[in-house]
Write an enzyme that holds these catalytic residues in place. Structure first.
Site, PDB file in Angstrom:
ATOM      1  N   PRO A 135      26.555 -19.069  37.352  1.00  0.00           N
ATOM      2  CA  PRO A 135      27.876 -19.059  36.713  1.00  0.00           C
ATOM      3  C   PRO A 135      28.379 -17.622  36.629  1.00  0.00           C
ATOM      4  CG  PRO A 135      26.159 -19.322  35.060  1.00  0.00           C
ATOM      5  CD  PRO A 135      25.472 -19.372  36.391  1.00  0.00           C
ATOM      6  N   LYS A 136      29.663 -17.457  36.771  1.00  0.00           N
ATOM      7  CA  LYS A 136      30.273 -16.129  36.609  1.00  0.00           C
ATOM      8  C   LYS A 136      30.617 -15.967  35.132  1.00  0.00           C
ATOM      9  CE  LYS A 136      33.771 -13.088  38.509  1.00  0.00           C
ATOM     10  NZ  LYS A 136      34.350 -12.709  37.221  1.00  0.00           N
ATOM     11  N   VAL A 137      29.678 -15.430  34.395  1.00  0.00           N
ATOM     12  CA  VAL A 137      29.822 -15.294  32.945  1.00  0.00           C
ATOM     13  C   VAL A 137      30.974 -14.337  32.645  1.00  0.00           C
ATOM     14  CG1 VAL A 137      28.667 -14.634  30.814  1.00  0.00           C
ATOM     15  CG2 VAL A 137      27.379 -15.749  32.651  1.00  0.00           C
ATOM     16  N   GLY A 171      34.277 -18.770  36.848  1.00  0.00           N
ATOM     17  CA  GLY A 171      33.981 -19.180  38.202  1.00  0.00           C
ATOM     18  C   GLY A 171      32.487 -19.198  38.439  1.00  0.00           C
TER      19      GLY A 171
END
Length: 571
Positions: A136-138, A291
């Site tokens: 996950p794009k934290v 994202g």
């Protein structure tokens, strides 16, 4: 994950990047060379956009703050790129500002990430990489952690990827950042500090202001224990760690960074990537995301990384929840009760499949505080995926156009009971309410009908429509013989409506229907004390009721209804 800002050059030249080699997409898609050119911008518009981008870059690169979402930043940069592509002489004539580098050097540069525009681009990237993994794009603030002999030696904010701010002392206060590792190793970790959330669903809640709140916490001189505990850490890479992904994940877990392995998965095809992206977008997480990140397991050692997006890691962002929109005009709607609501007419933008052309500001006081004029750029989102919502002003136009703003003192609950000059809007709203479901509920009669009758000179007061015959109705625009017949019957039938509905039609103050007597003359005789003695009516409502029933125009309308034989208005 690191924000997708230009990172190919050192920070002092970041604005030069914007002017000379911008390639960021508009709405996350790289524009084709053959894309149609926009209208040429004025020098003032160009300078304003450049200044705002400079402010945002300064906040992000130097202070680790994000004044706007990545989506808005990308769209602003994309707009400047379109102008640069189409009008290079005009854009290159502007001189970008420069900024000092950060105070600390990253032991391994942070690369940033290129964005993939869509599923087709993801599929093409995967075709050449059989060893792809997804994370996950934290959505937080990026940090580099350097350990010496197992002890935290330095923490550096993202900055321009090569230098950043020294966050070492702040990081030592965070329980999520170990001051000492279980083993005495030397190493560099890159990751994201994020604000801990509870069962956060990105698709429903968006970023929820998490990054901005986190930036505020990190900017403080000191954090108390409760504040520090709200900050988590997601380690996305170990540049000088084991070469194989599985070994890196196993070792990171042993060092205490368990979330890395938990949220890093192999993906063989687009279907797997899409599934993880959907699950993380629609499912509950303890952090906000914007994202997913795709990583090739094999990548060069950290010592040769450069502060530019590599080809072995990319991002596929979630659909943008915000859009940048230009204001074409500002209108002021005056409601039935005199409330003034500013409306922004926008150059059309597409957001989550919907074309947005206008948005409400909400209140006159909010519009005055934001001071929105034609030419300004605003950010909008969708509330509940359907209703456009104004998020704020991205930047103001250099030239402030004057506007004719209605005075709040002129409009109130008892103003515009007749269509005198300046009262046209509120009077029309009164008629629309009168025929609506809360009042007389006249089937097929709406604002368009009332506008046509007013234009034809058939209505100059609230009750002039009562008794209009078929011939008179046909004088109105769009009303033919058949429509005139049915409309005459509808309007004539309003005389039989109950007394309570007629009170609503006249605009009696809200919230008191159950307490009202059923005849006009009793209501007119009530004074302030009589009203206050009724259940649910306080001094404020009582004053409004006294004013309503004492108003000369309201009494004249009641007398006319009595003459028409409407129940409750006669003696």
């Amino acid at each position: 994950m690191p924000l997708l800002r230009p990172s190919r050059w050192r920070y002092p030249a970041c604005l030069l990047v914007l002017l000379l080699v911008l390639s960021a997409p508009l709405l996350l898609a790289a524009p084709a060379a053959s894309a149609p050119c926009p209208a040429p911008p004025s020098s003032g518009v160009l300078a304003t956009l450049l200044a705002r981008l400079a402010e945002w870059d300064d906040a992000y690169y130097r202070r680790g703050e994000s004044p706007v979402s990545d989506a808005i930043y990308d769209q602003a940069r994309g707009r400047l790129e379109a102008w640069r592509r189409c009008f290079p002489d005009r854009v290159s004539a502007l001189t970008p500002p420069s900024y000092p580098p950060g105070e600390s050097v990253h032991p391994v540069v942070q690369t940033g990430l290129a964005k993939l525009a869509d599923a087709d681009a993801v599929a093409r990237w995967l075709e050449r990489r059989p060893d792809a993994w997804i994370q996950p794009k934290v959505d937080g603030v990026a940090v580099t952690l350097a350990y010496r002999d197992g002890r935290l030696a330095a923490a550096v904010s993202r900055g321009d990827g090569e230098t950043g701010q020294d966050w070492t002392e702040r990081a030592r206060r965070l329980p999520a950042v170990p001051n000492r590792l279980p083993e005495p190793l030397d190493g560099v970790l890159q990751g994201e500090l994020y604000l801990r959330l509870t069962a956060h669903v990105q698709a429903e809640q968006g970023a929820a202001g998490a990054r901005a709140e986190l930036s505020g916490l990190m900017a403080r001189g000191g954090l108390d224990d409760a504040e520090a505990a709200r900050i988590g850490l997601f380690v996305w890479d170990w540049p000088d760690g084991p070469a194989e992904m599985m070994e890196r994940l196993t070792r990171l877990t042993a060092l205490g960074f368990v979330d890395t392995a938990r949220f890093t998965h192999p993906v063989a095809d687009l279907a797997a990537v899409t599934r993880w992206r959907r699950d993380w977008f629609q499912g509950p997480l303890s952090f906000a995301t914007d994202g997913v990140v795709l990583r090739q397991a094999s990548r060069p050692p950290g010592r040769v990384w450069e502060a530019e997006p590599p080809d072995w890691a990319v991002a596929w962002k979630h659909p943008p929840r915000e859009a940048l929109a230009g204001v074409r005009g500002v209108a002021f709607r005056i409601g039935r009760t005199g409330r003034i609501t500013p409306l922004l007419h926008l150059h059309p933008v597409v957001l989550e499949g919907r074309t947005i052309r206008r948005v409400s500001v909400g209140s006159l006081s909010r519009w005055q505080a934001l001071d929105i004029r034609p030419g300004d750029q605003v950010t909008i989102a969708l509330a509940g995926l359907t209703i456009p919502r104004l998020e704020g002003v991205a930047w103001h136009a250099a030239q402030r156009r004057p506007l004719a703003v209605p005075s709040p003192a002129r409009y109130h609950a008892l103003s515009c009971l007749r269509p005198t000059p300046g009262c046209e809007k509120q009077f029309l709203e009164r008629l629309a309410w009168l025929s609506g479901p809360e009042a007389l509920d006249l089937e097929g009669v709406g604002p368009g009908t009332w506008e046509a009758l007013i234009e034809a000179g058939l209505i100059e007061g609230m009750l002039d429509w009562v008794g209009l015959d078929r011939r008179a109705l046909q004088r109105a625009r769009g009303i033919g013989d058949i429509r005139a017949g049915s409309l005459r019957m509808t309007l004539a039938g309003a005389r039989d409506a109950p007394f309570a509905r007629w009170l609503q039609a006249l605009g009696v103050p809200p919230g008191i229907r159950a307490a009202l007597p059923s005849d006009w003359h009793t209501l007119v005789s009530h004074d302030h004390d009589d009203w206050v003695a009724m259940p649910g009516i306080g001094p404020g409502r009582a004053a409004g009721l006294v004013a309503f029933f004492a108003h000369p125009e309201v009494r004249r309308l009641a007398e006319r209804l009595a003459g028409l034989g409407v129940v409750g208005f006669g003696r």
